[in-house]
Design an enzyme around this catalytic site. Structure first.
Site: not given
Ligand code: DGY
Length: 431
Positions: A172, A398
């Site tokens: 992201d 995570e």
């Molecule tokens: C988030 O909401 O952080 C996710 O990575 C989007 O898919």
């Protein structure tokens, strides 16, 4: 590791998948990500196959409930399938408002790891008749998804698919997208983030990032989700080398698995795309960084940012200049733990913030797999040793800080637990 510690971790990891099971699909973690995510599902299924084979195949059946069938988006697999309502996540289905319902979904995709995951699951499965029956159902849908990538995201047949949203990359807030995101307006509408209810803000993307990803989500809807319009005009259009490499590997695995099981799929578009990607890959090579990088299609230039996605070229089986071995060795020398998502000597490196530095265990697995395939076992061993050390500290977080080794982000995280289960079952060495 002592046998007792191993048993503890085995119990914890299986318990995480069972605890995150929502009736056939696995949430990545409760609260922060309460639905089924696309590439997470592939890794979760790898974990499930090590101890509950029927459940592993169900993960894919549930993911495919989210596939769009018919029309210009035929074959699209969304980044999130919103199977059940939940109010702990933003942006939920009422924000995306796509035409697909029951279940509703997002309008962007995610790295297409699936054919590779399915091939690994097939190799590992003990109940071959069950596995074969499942693959006869699942594989044609995955082939349809590959055709979606090739048709809608590479209309010029360049061999390099386009990505139109940072969330689509799965990486992201990688620094790779910073400059391209500068062209995207910040939304002025009100919205409430929910991720900060679950994780410290220093480990999550910034407000400026969210303003832009929300703008891009709304832009997709304003374009009526028309893939042709979006791929031509979206202000954020990049070639993510990780997606190119993941798709390339997955297409080879798809063809091999379809051959092995004599499952009829339409081969020529897949084979043509493989050839085009091989020819186009040199466009993604950065001589100054000594590694593969991403490409900004709006700016028309390579993105000179050192992120770990480039190291997936071996996994893809793409010809890789030997310089990249030296580059990876230098990265490994720079931090106590491997492999940071952004090179630690880069100005944008942040060891705790999501995809701007932390280690992701599923990326380690894929990169290591590629290194072994290419017979670079010394580098693969270094990544594997670091992965094991972080796993053995426990928690199945995570992601991890490459400097301190601390676990970060969501806790009791499905793909982290699943990757450990897969490695533990000997899957790390599968072809
Ligand atoms: C988030 O909401 O952080 C996710 O990575 C989007 O898919």
């Amino acid at each position: 590791m002592t046998p007792e510690r191993r048993d503890d971790l085995l119990r914890d990891a299986q318990g995480i998948l069972r605890g995150n099971d929502h009736g056939g699909y696995t949430v990545p973690t409760h609260g922060l990500y309460p639905y089924q995510w696309n590439w997470d599902a592939g890794f979760s299924a790898l974990g499930w196959i090590t101890f509950d084979e029927p459940r592993a195949w169900t993960e894919y059946r549930r993911l495919l409930e989210g596939q769009w069938i018919g029309g210009p988006q035929d074959g699209f697999l969304p980044s999130i399938v919103f199977h059940e309502p939940c109010d702990t996540y933003f942006p939920g289905p009422e924000e995306w408002r796509t035409p697909k319902t029951a279940p509703s979904t997002t309008s962007i995709s995610q790295p297409p790891v699936h054919a590779t995951m399915l091939r690994w699951m097939w190799q590992r499965a003990r109940d071959k008749p069950r596995a074969e029956a499942a693959l006869r159902e699942i594989l044609p849908a995955i082939a349809r998804h590959h055709r979606w990538w090739m048709r809608t995201r590479d209309p010029q047949a360049s061999g390099l698919v386009t990505v139109i949203h940072p969330w689509e990359t799965g990486r992201d807030n990688s620094p790779a997208w910073d400059a391209a995101l500068e062209r995207v307006p910040r939304t002025t509408r009100a919205y409430a983030r929910r991720d900060l209810d679950h994780v410290a803000s220093g480990e999550r993307p910034t407000p400026a990032f969210y303003d832009r990803v929300v703008w891009l989500m709304d832009y997709n809807r304003a374009c009526a989700f028309d893939p042709g319009l979006i791929v031509r005009e979206c202000p954020f259009r990049v070639v993510d080398c990780a997606i190119v490499f993941i798709l390339h590997r997955a297409t080879q695995d798809l063809l091999a698995l379809a051959d092995e099981l004599a499952i009829p799929i339409e081969r020529p578009p897949l084979e043509d795309h493989l050839a085009r990607t091989e020819a186009a890959a040199p466009r993604l090579w950065s001589r100054s960084l000594g590694q593969y990088v991403d490409f900004d299609l709006v700016g028309g230039a390579p993105i000179e940012r050192p992120t770990s996605g480039g190291f997936l070229s071996w996994y893809a089986g793409i010809r890789t200049p030997t310089d990249q071995l030296g580059t990876l060795a230098a990265w490994l020398d720079e931090t106590p733990f491997a492999l940071p998502s952004t090179r630690s000597s880069d100005a944008a490196f942040e060891p705790k913030r999501y995809w701007r530095g932390p280690i992701w265990q599923h990326m380690n697995l894929l990169i290591e797999n590629g290194l072994r395939k290419a017979h670079h076992d010394d580098l693969a061993d270094r990544i594997e040793a670091s992965s094991r050390e972080l796993f053995e500290a426990g928690g199945f977080h995570e992601y991890h800080d490459p400097i301190s080794g601390a676990g970060l982000g969501g806790r009791a995280f499905s793909w982290t637990a699943a990757v450990w289960l897969w490695r533990q079952a000997g899957g790390g060495s599968v072809g």
